[in-house]
Design an enzyme around this catalytic site. Structure first.
Site, PDB file in Angstrom:
ATOM      1  N   LYS A  59      25.650 -12.103 -14.502  1.00  0.00           N
ATOM      2  CA  LYS A  59      24.201 -11.887 -14.373  1.00  0.00           C
ATOM      3  C   LYS A  59      23.421 -12.588 -15.474  1.00  0.00           C
ATOM      4  O   LYS A  59      22.248 -12.915 -15.276  1.00  0.00           O
ATOM      5  CB  LYS A  59      23.914 -10.394 -14.376  1.00  0.00           C
ATOM      6  CG  LYS A  59      24.497  -9.716 -13.157  1.00  0.00           C
ATOM      7  CD  LYS A  59      24.000  -8.309 -13.037  1.00  0.00           C
ATOM      8  CE  LYS A  59      24.715  -7.642 -11.909  1.00  0.00           C
ATOM      9  NZ  LYS A  59      24.315  -6.253 -11.750  1.00  0.00           N
ATOM     10  N   LYS A 105      22.796  -3.513 -19.387  1.00  0.00           N
ATOM     11  CA  LYS A 105      23.524  -3.804 -18.149  1.00  0.00           C
ATOM     12  C   LYS A 105      24.740  -4.675 -18.402  1.00  0.00           C
ATOM     13  O   LYS A 105      24.743  -5.491 -19.321  1.00  0.00           O
ATOM     14  CB  LYS A 105      22.590  -4.523 -17.152  1.00  0.00           C
ATOM     15  CG  LYS A 105      21.420  -3.658 -16.703  1.00  0.00           C
ATOM     16  CD  LYS A 105      20.384  -4.423 -15.896  1.00  0.00           C
ATOM     17  CE  LYS A 105      20.899  -4.826 -14.520  1.00  0.00           C
ATOM     18  NZ  LYS A 105      19.787  -5.415 -13.709  1.00  0.00           N
ATOM     19  N   ARG A 139      26.871 -13.827  -0.813  1.00  0.00           N
ATOM     20  CA  ARG A 139      27.672 -13.415   0.349  1.00  0.00           C
ATOM     21  C   ARG A 139      26.755 -12.780   1.381  1.00  0.00           C
ATOM     22  O   ARG A 139      25.577 -12.594   1.123  1.00  0.00           O
ATOM     23  CB  ARG A 139      28.703 -12.379  -0.114  1.00  0.00           C
ATOM     24  CG  ARG A 139      28.000 -11.256  -0.869  1.00  0.00           C
ATOM     25  CD  ARG A 139      28.844 -10.063  -1.136  1.00  0.00           C
ATOM     26  NE  ARG A 139      28.208  -9.157  -2.082  1.00  0.00           N
ATOM     27  CZ  ARG A 139      27.304  -8.246  -1.798  1.00  0.00           C
ATOM     28  NH1 ARG A 139      26.886  -8.097  -0.565  1.00  0.00           N
ATOM     29  NH2 ARG A 139      26.793  -7.465  -2.723  1.00  0.00           N
ATOM     30  N   ARG A 184      22.218   3.693   6.445  1.00  0.00           N
ATOM     31  CA  ARG A 184      23.656   3.631   6.144  1.00  0.00           C
ATOM     32  C   ARG A 184      24.211   5.039   6.340  1.00  0.00           C
ATOM     33  O   ARG A 184      23.767   5.993   5.689  1.00  0.00           O
ATOM     34  CB  ARG A 184      23.903   3.211   4.699  1.00  0.00           C
ATOM     35  CG  ARG A 184      23.426   1.818   4.384  1.00  0.00           C
ATOM     36  CD  ARG A 184      23.941   1.401   3.012  1.00  0.00           C
ATOM     37  NE  ARG A 184      23.360   0.140   2.613  1.00  0.00           N
ATOM     38  CZ  ARG A 184      23.857  -0.633   1.650  1.00  0.00           C
ATOM     39  NH1 ARG A 184      24.928  -0.245   0.964  1.00  0.00           N
ATOM     40  NH2 ARG A 184      23.282  -1.775   1.345  1.00  0.00           N
TER      41      ARG A 184
HETATM   42  P1  ADP Z   1      24.354  -4.031  -9.175  1.00  0.00           P
HETATM   43  O1  ADP Z   1      24.891  -5.426  -9.134  1.00  0.00           O
HETATM   44  O2  ADP Z   1      25.284  -3.082  -9.872  1.00  0.00           O
HETATM   45  O3  ADP Z   1      23.880  -3.553  -7.843  1.00  0.00           O
HETATM   46  P2  ADP Z   1      21.598  -4.676  -9.985  1.00  0.00           P
HETATM   47  O4  ADP Z   1      21.258  -5.531 -11.150  1.00  0.00           O
HETATM   48  O5  ADP Z   1      21.425  -5.272  -8.617  1.00  0.00           O
HETATM   49  O6  ADP Z   1      23.086  -4.093 -10.157  1.00  0.00           O
HETATM   50  O7  ADP Z   1      20.740  -3.355 -10.041  1.00  0.00           O
HETATM   51  C1  ADP Z   1      20.934  -2.304  -9.121  1.00  0.00           C
HETATM   52  C2  ADP Z   1      19.782  -1.336  -9.178  1.00  0.00           C
HETATM   53  O8  ADP Z   1      19.631  -0.817 -10.505  1.00  0.00           O
HETATM   54  C3  ADP Z   1      18.430  -1.941  -8.851  1.00  0.00           C
HETATM   55  O9  ADP Z   1      18.201  -2.002  -7.468  1.00  0.00           O
HETATM   56  C4  ADP Z   1      17.520  -0.959  -9.561  1.00  0.00           C
HETATM   57  O10 ADP Z   1      17.432   0.240  -8.822  1.00  0.00           O
HETATM   58  C5  ADP Z   1      18.259  -0.633 -10.831  1.00  0.00           C
HETATM   59  N1  ADP Z   1      17.863  -1.561 -11.930  1.00  0.00           N
HETATM   60  C6  ADP Z   1      18.509  -2.671 -12.336  1.00  0.00           C
HETATM   61  N2  ADP Z   1      17.838  -3.295 -13.331  1.00  0.00           N
HETATM   62  C7  ADP Z   1      16.730  -2.552 -13.580  1.00  0.00           C
HETATM   63  C8  ADP Z   1      15.603  -2.667 -14.492  1.00  0.00           C
HETATM   64  N3  ADP Z   1      15.478  -3.674 -15.350  1.00  0.00           N
HETATM   65  N4  ADP Z   1      14.645  -1.710 -14.436  1.00  0.00           N
HETATM   66  C9  ADP Z   1      14.739  -0.677 -13.557  1.00  0.00           C
HETATM   67  N5  ADP Z   1      15.767  -0.496 -12.691  1.00  0.00           N
HETATM   68  C10 ADP Z   1      16.755  -1.413 -12.689  1.00  0.00           C
END
Ligand code: ADP
Length: 451
Positions: free
Chosen positions: A116, A158, A291, A337
């Protein structure tokens, strides 16, 4: 075009890919674990190969067994579906090294987008806005404190290799920061074998809006509009809709163009999703999925385009069957879902299906590998069906969804159908007035004794 495709997956997505292949005159090979010997994807495929015992690590993630299955059946391409090996760059490389086509992007693009931190840096270079945060990895508390002071609390730590909503820590004040960095890193190390973490601003009331793109090997890139996936529990999507109640056509086309231009510049080929958080009129990139996604059918319902078919075509070197001008958005679609879980406590509920009656009628689609007498094994993801409904307007779609959920009978296990029935009657949902935290608040306030 390919003659035979091995589908390296199970459940509804294996069926979805099989159906696309069949309609293109392509033969299919199913692979399965011991527990899945009687699964529907095995029954429907032209051939099947058992690739290992029940645990995913020994079967659906078993690269040597999958390659061998492709070789003995003479498959000339492998479709990875979603989850399992779909975003494993090494797998894509190994497939190609064996002279088999990988139905997906190049290993290099999977690698860049799979991390990421590098994904953010890459898309930012091409003009896509990202969530403010650390420029790269956070190595220690000092790094984290410096960035957090700049962007302000709350922040979110993260995992660079994260997925499935795991490895995230929200931090509301400086005194919790050190512990959060350590916890996130430890969790990431355990879950993903990579403890690298980064930090970004935690957006407090965003929606999750993602754009679907398709790109071929001839430099053609299109976007197919957005999906709103803000209804989430533990960062996992529960219900998705397209288009988003928060966007208008002008915003859609403007943002879609920025994305398509960036994807073209990056040279990505295949089907992909660019995920954003959207707050107060601004988009902030969070990640790209390289994907097909679980929620792809809602885009198919409003555009009439078969995304899996296009994915297979571009992997075989054929051009996209449409240009941006050909893509028209019609009406509204929602996907629920359906998981084999208690609808309110979310306790898993595997077991034998006694009666199965999916809903039907105009504009109702059920993607599922269930059948009466089938036993849902406890080893895999709990999602057992997707109900996808289309309507001329969002309101028509909601009325049809109510009707379809009422018709749906899955007896023998608990499912999340009752949760969806409740959700779509909530005034906030009916008004399209919800963000990524709405569902968790809603669930926290449910009176479980009086449902
Ligand atoms: P994953 O790959 O684990 O799905 P993502 O980066 O897509 O992780 O984030 C998944 C979810 O986490 C997002 O849809 C959101 O709900 C929350 N999230 C991620 N980053 C943020 C952020 N900077 N602020 C608020 N919520 C976040």
């Amino acid at each position: 075009m390919f003659e035979k495709v091995l589908i390296a997956n199970r459940g509804e997505i294996a069926l979805r890919i099989h159906r696309a292949c069949r309609e293109m005159g392509i033969k299919t090979v199913a692979v399965h674990s011991v527990a899945d010997a009687n699964a529907m994807h095995v029954k429907l495929a032209d051939e099947s190969v058992c690739i290992g015992p029940n645990a995913s690590a020994d079967s659906y993630l078993n690269i040597p067994a999958i390659i061998t299955a492709a070789q003995i059946t003479g498959a000339d391409a492998i479709h990875p579906g979603y989850g399992f090996l779909s975003e494993n760059a090494r797998f894509a490389e190994i497939v190609e090294e064996h002279g088999i086509a990988f139905i997906g992007p190049t290993a290099e693009h999977i690698r860049v987008m799979g991390d990421k931190i590098s994904a953010k840096a890459t898309v930012e270079k091409y003009g896509i806005p990202v969530v403010p945060g650390s420029k790269g990895e956070i190595r220690n508390y000092k790094d984290a404190k410096k960035v957090a002071d700049e962007i302000g609390f709350p922040v979110i730590v993260k995992a660079a290799s994260g997925g499935g909503g795991r490895g995230m820590q929200i931090v509301r004040s400086a005194d919790r920061l050190e512990e959060a960095v350590n916890t996130a890193s430890r969790e990431a190390e355990v879950s993903f074998g990579d403890g690298t973490v980064y930090l970004e601003k935690f957006l407090t009331l965003p929606r999750h809006i993602e754009f679907q793109i398709l790109a071929d090997k001839h430099g053609n890139v299109v976007h197919l509009g957005e999906r709103d996936c803000s209804l989430q529990r533990r960062h996992q999507k529960v219900l998705e809709e397209a288009p988003s109640p928060a966007l208008n056509s002008e915003m859609r086309m403007k943002t879609g163009k920025v994305i398509a231009d960036a994807i073209k510049a990056i040279g990505f080929v295949g089907a992909g999703t660019i995920e954003f958080l959207y707050e107060e009129g601004e988009f902030y990139f969070i990640e790209m999925n390289t994907r097909i996604q679980v929620e792809h059918p809602i885009t198919e319902m409003i555009t009439g385009i078969d995304l899996v078919r296009e994915q297979i075509r571009v992997a075989a070197g054929q051009p996209l069957t449409m240009s941006q001008e050909d893509i028209k958005f019609h009406g509204h679609a929602i996907e629920c879902r359906i998981n084999a879980e208690d609808p309110f406590t979310f306790m898993p509920s595997p077991g034998k299906i006694k009666t199965y009656h999916p809903p039907g009628g105009l504009d109702v689609r059920v993607d599922s590998a269930l059948y009466a007498g089938y036993s849902i094994p406890p080893y895999y993801d709990s999602m057992i069906a997707k109900l996808i409904v289309h309507g001329k307007s969002r309101n028509d779609c909601l009325m049809r969804l109510r009707r379809a959920l009422e018709e749906f009978v899955i007896d023998g296990v608990k499912t999340t159908i009752p949760l969806h029935e409740k959700l779509i009657r909530e005034p906030d949902f009916i008004d399209g007035n919800y963000d990524i935290h709405w569902l968790e608040h809603y669930l926290d306030n449910l009176d479980l004794d009086n449902l």
